[in-house]
Design an enzyme around this catalytic site. Structure first.
Site, PDB file in Angstrom:
ATOM      1  N   CYS A 219       0.826  -1.360  -0.015  1.00 37.46           N
ATOM      2  CA  CYS A 219      -0.057   0.127   0.032  1.00 37.46           C
ATOM      3  C   CYS A 219       0.658   1.256  -0.003  1.00 37.46           C
ATOM      4  O   CYS A 219       0.241   2.227   0.079  1.00 37.46           O
ATOM      5  CB  CYS A 219      -1.031  -0.143   1.181  1.00 37.46           C
ATOM      6  SG  CYS A 219      -1.690  -1.728   1.188  1.00 37.46           S
TER       7      CYS A 219
ATOM      8  N   HIS B 198      -3.021   7.905   6.311  1.00 34.13           N
ATOM      9  CA  HIS B 198      -3.171   6.618   5.420  1.00 34.13           C
ATOM     10  C   HIS B 198      -4.614   6.022   5.887  1.00 34.13           C
ATOM     11  O   HIS B 198      -5.260   5.605   4.780  1.00 34.13           O
ATOM     12  CB  HIS B 198      -2.049   5.701   5.998  1.00 34.13           C
ATOM     13  CG  HIS B 198      -2.251   4.440   5.120  1.00 34.13           C
ATOM     14  ND1 HIS B 198      -2.153   4.436   3.964  1.00 34.13           N
ATOM     15  CD2 HIS B 198      -2.191   3.131   5.723  1.00 34.13           C
ATOM     16  CE1 HIS B 198      -2.125   3.239   3.387  1.00 34.13           C
ATOM     17  NE2 HIS B 198      -2.166   2.275   4.353  1.00 34.13           N
TER      18      HIS B 198
ATOM     19  N   HIS C 122      -9.781   2.072  -0.141  1.00 37.50           N
ATOM     20  CA  HIS C 122      -8.385   1.816   0.205  1.00 37.50           C
ATOM     21  C   HIS C 122      -7.870   1.325  -1.375  1.00 37.50           C
ATOM     22  O   HIS C 122      -7.915   0.268  -1.452  1.00 37.50           O
ATOM     23  CB  HIS C 122      -7.868   0.791   1.136  1.00 37.50           C
ATOM     24  CG  HIS C 122      -6.506   0.916   1.323  1.00 37.50           C
ATOM     25  ND1 HIS C 122      -5.638   1.617   0.463  1.00 37.50           N
ATOM     26  CD2 HIS C 122      -5.815   0.087   2.337  1.00 37.50           C
ATOM     27  CE1 HIS C 122      -4.292   1.205   1.038  1.00 37.50           C
ATOM     28  NE2 HIS C 122      -4.670   0.376   2.147  1.00 37.50           N
TER      29      HIS C 122
END
Lengths: 333, 408
Positions: free
Chosen positions: B162, B295, B330
């Site tokens: 990620c 995040h 996400h």
């Protein structure tokens, strides 16, 4: 520096007495993990992870560095074995009851993160996954940051496992491959003002090029610096013709070396090429079996006695991505 | 710290739509792109996702490329975003020939692999479908996107889950500072796949409702997909080309939590070091930061770790912060670039994206932006924004974008 491949692992026995394979595919010879990985931890690791820990810890042990400033990893396919198992489960059992461990250890950065977790390294940590230039991307990153002073040193590695299933697939997807094997290579890159006696060799430069014109590519080479070329020759014309285009177009006659005849093809192969070239510079001689004509065949051995000062390692990946890594001896001439 | 790095273009595609304008409209109107699954062939339709509205064939049609209908969604998304970024920066063919393309992805061509895997695997001998697995590796996606745009001098791929896109931008900036190239197109692309949807599900970190980052009762991630790229370049190059400078990439850092493959540490060592080092590079103090695009995945673990790291730097006087994952889902490897573009838009337009879905903040001093600041025409000045991207394995990266000023 350390390697695990189809040659004797964590050893440079390959230099004078390489293992030769009749088959077109060989898995890596697994290293003895004792003293490098705790047995309780080793049981939980896939092959690529065990190999990575073994090569990384061996490379660190041979340097004076316990905690590298950076951990920079290349891998073309990442944790393929676990990814494959996850895909098998997905296709057999559907989308329920899948094992989290397989997924947790399936991403490409599992490899570099594991080393950071073991060494407790909070520094720079990056992973490159771009086919056959994955290692060179990692090395370029390390080289740039060490030169700029951003990192004092880095553990640079490249690791690829090739499962029997992937070998089967690669027959179709990589017609340029020949003898396919696996590779895990780790090395420590250190920034210094002047070479140290303990150094294996100096990395003079790292270049990566995407679809270069052959003329532009040729301009990168000159007789003074690049008289010894270590090429990713493998005996397959689909692969080797790209190199002969280069060697026929440059205006001098370099001496050619090969390494894939004993280490095989995979996305991390260029890391073995750089490792093998560094070993030649460290030992100050060229093993006869590494000398090659540009058709990938062995040539006469007279040149092997000369004391090599520089080796330029050149690899391409299906003709589209090229890398040029220049290594220089640190031994007195 | 040597050469200054400027941002001169950006492109984006996500569940919020195609392009920066559509993204801005959705952010300003607080409209989430998260909804029921439409395109991904999975039985897990209980999970809301941030899917890009367009089908593969619609994207291929838009781009006039002839990819097979069933695959390489990552590449299609990537081309759309990269074309916008390159167009926005006004890069010519010659500029591109001297530029590098760095792509962040982890999924790569997995969508195609998972479609063909069963038939290839079960055949046990050579199957014609074998060739479809060619696109499995991450590098293929990068090459295909790059080659559609132009003849880049170098192409490579970062793959740190990620934080992949953030690390692509960091490598690009280091290459410019070293004088290797003047211009880099960097970012990431990631399509939804059954592989990682099931992977995240096996870890039991997907929320069956819309995700609620930084909420006391947050229950996990909504996965998303998309792509975004920014064009970064040296001062010399930006001036020579005479282009508008959107922002300066004033600081960045990549660190490692070195704690666990899929969990993050309680004290947030990795995120703390990433934010701290990025501020140090930009010669910024904590008080200089006006906004943090966190995040903020919505998992109990990530958000607690990220907040712990933020408290270590700002104590309880946190800057305004929000996670935009409740807008886009996400977007994993693409998230660092998608959220960079969100930050650039926020700076340009003078607003802070709200943290959709928040019901109960963790505590009163850790309250993300709830009613959007700077909406309704009352622009706020944002000088410096922190953009966090944290990946599995503790691969933590922070980018700091600053309002452009000629003398610095």
């Amino acid at each position: 520096m350390a390697q695990v491949s189809c040659q004797q692992p964590l050893s440079d026995e390959w230099f004078d007495s390489p293992r030769l394979y009749e088959e077109m595919y060989a898995r890596a010879v697994e290293p003895d993990t004792r003293g490098l990985i705790l047995p309780s931890e080793a049981r939980r690791m896939s092959r690529i992870l065990k190999r990575t820990v073994c090569t990384s810890i061996t490379a660190l042990n041979s340097s004076a560095i316990d905690h590298p400033d950076g951990i920079i990893t290349g891998t073309g396919m990442g944790c393929m074995e676990n990814s494959e198992k996850f895909l098998i489960d997905l296709s057999r059992f559907g989308e329920n009851c899948l094992k989290p461990t397989l997924f947790m250890q399936s991403t490409h950065n599992t490899i570099g993160s594991l080393i950071a977790i073991i060494l407790k390294c909070h520094g720079y940590n990056n992973t490159y996954s771009h086919k056959g230039i994955s290692f060179e991307s990692a090395l370029l990153d390390a080289w740039l940051q060490i030169r700029s002073g951003g990192l004092r040193n880095a553990l640079v590695g490249s690791h690829d496992e090739v499962t029997p299933f992937m070998d089967l697939v690669m027959e179709s997807t990589h017609p340029e491959y020949s003898f396919v094997s696996e590779a895990s290579v780790a090395m420590i890159a250190i920034g210094r003002d002047a070479p140290d006696e303990s150094d294996i060799c100096e990395i003079e430069s790292v270049r990566i090029l995407h679809r270069p014109d052959i003329a532009d590519l040729c301009r990168m080479f000159d007789a003074d610096h690049d008289s010894l070329l270590m090429l990713g020759l493998n005996g397959n014309p689909h692969n080797d013709s790209h190199y002969s285009q280069l060697t026929e177009s440059i205006d001098y006659a370099p001496l050619l070396l090969r390494y894939r005849h004993i280490f095989g093809d995979n996305f991390s192969a260029p890391a073995v090429g750089v490792y093998a070239a560094a070993k030649i510079l460290e030992k100050g001689r060229i093993p006869c079996h590494m000398l090659a004509n540009d058709d990938g065949n062995p040539t006469d051995c007279r040149a092997s006695n000369r004391h090599p000062q520089r080796i330029t390692v050149v690899n391409h990946c299906d003709g589209s991505n090229w890398s040029i890594v220049r290594l220089k001896s640190v031994k007195p001439n | 710290m040597g050469e200054r790095i400027f941002v001169t273009g950006c492109g984006i595609i996500s569940a919020l739509g195609v392009g920066a304008d559509a993204t801005l409209r959705a952010l300003l109107s607080c409209e989430s792109g998260i909804g029921p699954l439409r395109h991904l062939a999975t039985t897990h339709d209980e999970f809301p996702v941030g899917e890009v509205e367009l089908s593969n064939s619609e994207m291929a049609g838009m781009l006039s490329v002839s990819y097979p209908e069933e695959g390489l969604r990552t590449v299609l998304l990537g081309i759309i975003a990269a074309r916008e970024a390159v167009g926005h920066a006004g890069l010519t063919d010659v500029d591109i020939q001297n530029a590098a393309f760095i792509n962040g992805t982890t999924v790569g061509g997995m969508d195609k692999t998972e479609r063909h895997f069963k038939s290839v695997f079960d055949s046990e001998t050579h199957s014609p479908d074998c060739v479809e697995l060619k696109y499995n590796d991450c590098g293929y996606a990068g090459d295909l996107i790059a080659d559609n745009i132009g003849r880049f001098t170098m192409v490579t791929t970062t793959s740190t889950a990620c934080s992949s896109a953030a690390n692509a931008i960091i490598m690009g900036a280091n290459m410019i500072k070293a004088g290797l190239v003047d211009i880099v197109v960097a970012g990431g692309a990631e399509a939804l796949t059954r592989f990682h949807l099931n992977g995240f599900n096996s870890l039991m970190i997907l929320d069956r409702e819309s995700c609620r980052p930084f909420d006391r009762d947050r229950a996990g991630i909504n996965l998303g997909e998309g792509a975004a790229y920014i064009v970064i370049e040296s001062e010399r190059s930006a001036r020579a080309r005479g282009v508008d400078i959107l922002a300066e990439l004033s600081g960045y850092a990549n660190t490692c939590d070195a704690f666990h493959q899929t969990a993050s540490s309680e004290n947030g060592e990795g995120p703390y070091l990433a934010m701290r080092k990025a501020m140090d590079m930009g010669r910024l103090t904590p008080a200089d930061i006006d906004y943090i695009n966190a995040h903020g995945t919505g998992t109990p673990n990530n958000d607690a770790t990220e907040l712990a790291a933020m408290h270590r730097i700002w104590d309880y006087a946190l800057p305004e912060f929000s996670s935009t994952k409740s807008f886009t889902g996400h977007t994993t490897s693409a998230s660092g670039a998608i959220e960079s573009v969100v930050c650039l838009l926020a700076m340009r337009e003078g607003f802070m994206p709200c943290n959709l879905g928040l019901r109960n903040p963790l505590h009163p001093e850790a309250k993300p932006v709830d009613t959007s600041i700077g909406h309704d025409g009352a622009a706020v000045e944002i000088r410096h924004v922190v953009n966090n991207s944290f990946g599995f394995g503790g691969n933590d990266s922070t980018l700091i974008f600053s309002r452009y000023s000629p003398a610095n």
